[in-house]
Design a protein around this motif. Structure first.
Motif, PDB file in Angstrom:
ATOM      1  N   ASP A 238       0.817  -1.231   0.000  1.00  0.00           N
ATOM      2  CA  ASP A 238       0.000   0.000   0.000  1.00  0.00           C
ATOM      3  C   ASP A 238       0.842   1.269   0.000  1.00  0.00           C
ATOM      4  OD1 ASP A 238      -2.375  -1.545   0.129  1.00  0.00           O
ATOM      5  OD2 ASP A 238      -2.133  -1.729   2.300  1.00  0.00           O
ATOM      6  N   LEU A 239       1.983   1.237  -0.650  1.00  0.00           N
ATOM      7  CA  LEU A 239       2.780   2.454  -0.788  1.00  0.00           C
ATOM      8  C   LEU A 239       2.082   3.345  -1.808  1.00  0.00           C
ATOM      9  CD1 LEU A 239       5.501   3.793   0.079  1.00  0.00           C
ATOM     10  CD2 LEU A 239       6.487   2.848  -2.015  1.00  0.00           C
ATOM     11  N   PRO A 240       1.593   4.523  -1.418  1.00  0.00           N
ATOM     12  CA  PRO A 240       0.741   5.302  -2.319  1.00  0.00           C
ATOM     13  C   PRO A 240       1.480   5.906  -3.512  1.00  0.00           C
ATOM     14  CG  PRO A 240       1.154   6.512  -0.298  1.00  0.00           C
ATOM     15  CD  PRO A 240       1.732   5.144  -0.094  1.00  0.00           C
ATOM     16  N   GLU A 241       2.753   6.247  -3.327  1.00  0.00           N
ATOM     17  CA  GLU A 241       3.480   6.889  -4.420  1.00  0.00           C
ATOM     18  C   GLU A 241       4.979   6.663  -4.238  1.00  0.00           C
ATOM     19  OE1 GLU A 241       3.760  11.350  -2.423  1.00  0.00           O
ATOM     20  OE2 GLU A 241       2.306  10.955  -4.004  1.00  0.00           O
ATOM     21  N   PRO A 242       5.743   6.710  -5.335  1.00  0.00           N
ATOM     22  CA  PRO A 242       7.194   6.520  -5.225  1.00  0.00           C
ATOM     23  C   PRO A 242       7.831   7.631  -4.396  1.00  0.00           C
ATOM     24  CG  PRO A 242       6.451   6.306  -7.502  1.00  0.00           C
ATOM     25  CD  PRO A 242       5.304   6.867  -6.721  1.00  0.00           C
ATOM     26  N   LEU A 243       8.903   7.314  -3.713  1.00  0.00           N
ATOM     27  CA  LEU A 243       9.651   8.278  -2.910  1.00  0.00           C
ATOM     28  C   LEU A 243      11.059   8.404  -3.485  1.00  0.00           C
ATOM     29  CD1 LEU A 243       8.513   7.009   0.595  1.00  0.00           C
ATOM     30  CD2 LEU A 243       7.756   9.101  -0.554  1.00  0.00           C
ATOM     31  N   PRO A 244      11.612   9.619  -3.517  1.00  0.00           N
ATOM     32  CA  PRO A 244      12.923   9.811  -4.156  1.00  0.00           C
ATOM     33  C   PRO A 244      14.051   9.039  -3.475  1.00  0.00           C
ATOM     34  CG  PRO A 244      12.211  11.805  -2.997  1.00  0.00           C
ATOM     35  CD  PRO A 244      11.033  10.885  -3.044  1.00  0.00           C
ATOM     36  N   GLU A 245      13.933   8.780  -2.159  1.00  0.00           N
ATOM     37  CA  GLU A 245      15.004   8.074  -1.447  1.00  0.00           C
ATOM     38  C   GLU A 245      14.916   6.569  -1.610  1.00  0.00           C
ATOM     39  OE1 GLU A 245      12.534   9.878  -0.176  1.00  0.00           O
ATOM     40  OE2 GLU A 245      13.180  11.092   1.543  1.00  0.00           O
ATOM     41  N   VAL A 246      13.837   6.092  -2.229  1.00  0.00           N
ATOM     42  CA  VAL A 246      13.530   4.665  -2.256  1.00  0.00           C
ATOM     43  C   VAL A 246      13.646   4.118  -3.672  1.00  0.00           C
ATOM     44  CG1 VAL A 246      11.707   2.963  -1.885  1.00  0.00           C
ATOM     45  CG2 VAL A 246      12.031   4.828  -0.237  1.00  0.00           C
ATOM     46  N   ASP A 247      14.306   2.971  -3.809  1.00  0.00           N
ATOM     47  CA  ASP A 247      14.375   2.271  -5.096  1.00  0.00           C
ATOM     48  C   ASP A 247      13.430   1.078  -5.049  1.00  0.00           C
ATOM     49  OD1 ASP A 247      16.378   3.964  -6.069  1.00  0.00           O
ATOM     50  OD2 ASP A 247      17.963   2.743  -5.172  1.00  0.00           O
ATOM     51  N   ILE A 248      12.536   0.989  -6.023  1.00  0.00           N
ATOM     52  CA  ILE A 248      11.657  -0.177  -6.131  1.00  0.00           C
ATOM     53  C   ILE A 248      12.414  -1.273  -6.874  1.00  0.00           C
ATOM     54  CG2 ILE A 248       9.484  -1.059  -7.041  1.00  0.00           C
ATOM     55  CD1 ILE A 248       8.335   1.759  -6.746  1.00  0.00           C
ATOM     56  N   ILE A 249      12.655  -2.379  -6.190  1.00  0.00           N
ATOM     57  CA  ILE A 249      13.449  -3.470  -6.757  1.00  0.00           C
ATOM     58  C   ILE A 249      12.577  -4.443  -7.529  1.00  0.00           C
ATOM     59  CG2 ILE A 249      15.072  -5.332  -6.236  1.00  0.00           C
ATOM     60  CD1 ILE A 249      16.104  -2.487  -5.660  1.00  0.00           C
ATOM     61  N   ALA A 250      11.442  -4.810  -6.937  1.00  0.00           N
ATOM     62  CA  ALA A 250      10.589  -5.804  -7.589  1.00  0.00           C
ATOM     63  C   ALA A 250       9.192  -5.745  -6.986  1.00  0.00           C
ATOM     64  CB  ALA A 250      11.176  -7.209  -7.415  1.00  0.00           C
ATOM     65  N   GLU A 251       8.214  -6.216  -7.780  1.00  0.00           N
ATOM     66  CA  GLU A 251       6.864  -6.423  -7.265  1.00  0.00           C
ATOM     67  C   GLU A 251       6.736  -7.895  -6.936  1.00  0.00           C
ATOM     68  OE1 GLU A 251       3.576  -4.859  -9.412  1.00  0.00           O
ATOM     69  OE2 GLU A 251       4.671  -3.061 -10.071  1.00  0.00           O
TER      70      GLU A 251
END
Length: 346
Positions: A238-251
């Motif tokens: 439930d992360l509502p939106e990407p954050l600049p400090e965070v890298d999305i690695i995988a779903e």
């Protein structure tokens, strides 16, 4: 020669007594602070290369206790004098919290040898430093404040500002990177003609120059052994939106696998994520995490350990909770009159 030998024996005995005194808290923790080992039934979701030992969430606190002690000291001398700070209370707070955390760690994989050695070494160093500082500030330092009178000298104000900036620096950066030599020079440059200013310039300048030399040694040692990882992996939903400090690695079926910064920055980041509606599933392969909070109340039923903060008039509580409860806990703190202080990663 007999006189010389007699004095030498006295010095040796005194040194032995000092060493045994400094090591006595270590002996107490090692012998009296043993918890019940419990096998973990948790199966991690993240791959092994992104796991960090769960007990490290508990064993990161001792270093932060020292950070908090410097912050307490800075708050006390912001309007008061160094002898107003209870150095012994800061020391006993370190060892009593370490005892409670060591007991709790038994149910979370126990404390490995290198980590155990590290918390004891920094604890003994912290104890020795504060005892030396207390011995000076409670005697010579107190005399010079009495001679000064109620009005603070310029270097009282400057040293309080330095202490505050140092405490804030420690929130994210290792102590040995602080410019102690620059602080010593600032004291010399800003000292007036008063007895208090001359005493502060000499005493604190000597302390800062000693720390600067020791910091160079520690920095070289750390450089030769390598630095700790600055980022970690977690799984959230439930992360509502990407954050600049965070890298999305995988779903993943369990949620998004993220890579985030660590240390103080992580506390602010996770509070923002929880406030935005995200929930945490797993952090660094673990299902439990330590956080510290402050309240006006002396006790919290769920706390592993609680004790008063100096200079602030409130209390610190150490809470160990499931990772899956972390977001809901963070979202409910304000309504309970509780302030988040730090989330301890691994």
């Amino acid at each position: 020669m007999r006189v010389l030998w007699r004095w030498l024996k006295r010095v040796i005995i005194a040194l032995v007594v000092v060493v045994l005194g400094l090591l006595s808290p270590v002996a107490y923790v090692e012998t009296m602070c043993r918890g019940q080992a419990v096998a973990s039934g948790y199966t991690a979701l993240l791959p092994p290369e992104h796991h960090r030992t769960e007990s490290r969430t508990l064993m990161t606190y001792p270093e932060w206790h020292i950070v908090h002690a410097y912050d307490d000291y800075a708050e006390v001398i912001r309007t008061g004098d160094p002898h107003d700070f209870n150095f012994l209370k800061a020391i006993t707070g370190y060892w009593s919290s370490l005892c409670a955390l060591t007991e709790a760690s038994a149910a979370h994989g126990g404390v490995d040898g290198p980590t155990r050695q590290m918390v004891h070494v920094i604890g003994v160093s912290f104890t020795a430093e504060l005892l030396l500082k207390a011995a000076y500030e409670e005697s010579v330092g107190r005399v010079f404040t009495w001679l000064r009178g109620p009005e603070r000298a310029p270097l009282d104000e400057l040293s309080a500002d330095q202490a505050g900036r140092y405490a804030r620096f420690l929130q994210q950066v290792p102590w040995y990177r602080w410019d102690f030599a620059g602080d010593a020079q600032a004291l010399r440059d800003n000292a007036g003609d008063s007895l208090r200013d001359r005493e502060r310039s000499f005493a604190l300048g000597l302390e800062f120059r000693a720390k600067a030399a020791y910091a160079r040694v520690i920095a070289a040692a750390v450089a030769s052994t390598g630095f700790d990882e600055l980022r970690l992996r977690m799984i959230v939903t439930d992360l509502p939106e990407p954050l600049p400090e965070v890298d999305i690695i995988a779903e993943r079926p369990e949620g998004l696998e993220l890579e985030t910064p660590r240390y103080r920055e992580l506390t602010h980041l996770m509070a923002r994520m929880a406030g935005a509606g995200a929930d945490f599933v797993e952090i660094a392969g673990n299902d439990d995490i330590l956080l510290t909070v402050t309240t006006a109340e002396a006790t919290m039923a769920e706390a592993l350990h609680s004790f008063p903060r100096q200079g602030y008039g409130d209390y610190r509580h150490l809470l160990l909770i499931p990772v899956t409860d972390l977001a809901e806990t963070l979202r409910g703190l304000e309504a309970r009159g509780v302030t988040l202080e730090h989330i301890h990663d691994y």
